[in-house]
Write a protein that holds these residues in place. Structure first.
Motif: not given
Length: 66
Positions: A58-64
């Motif tokens: 699972s890829s954890k994307k950083a939301y800015e």
């Protein structure tokens, strides 16, 4: 003749679709040692030694945001 061909095609489709079924198991990686991975899985009784498994990380994307 046409009904026979249709019946054969339906039978082939049913047999091929039932053979593709795979178990879906949720797992958590416990440790990694070189090329060996130890995982703890829910419903692990669906698996047995020697089964091939496809693992998708699972890829954890950083939301800015502003």
């Amino acid at each position: 003749m046409k009904k026979l061909v249709i019946a054969a095609m339906v039978a082939a489709f049913v047999m091929s679709s039932s053979m593709v079924m795979a178990a879906t198991v949720d797992c958590k990686v416990e440790s990694v040692d070189g090329d060996k991975v130890v995982m703890t899985c829910k419903d692990a009784d669906k698996l047995k030694a020697g089964d091939k498994a496809k693992v998708k990380a699972s890829s954890k994307k950083a939301y800015e945001g502003c």
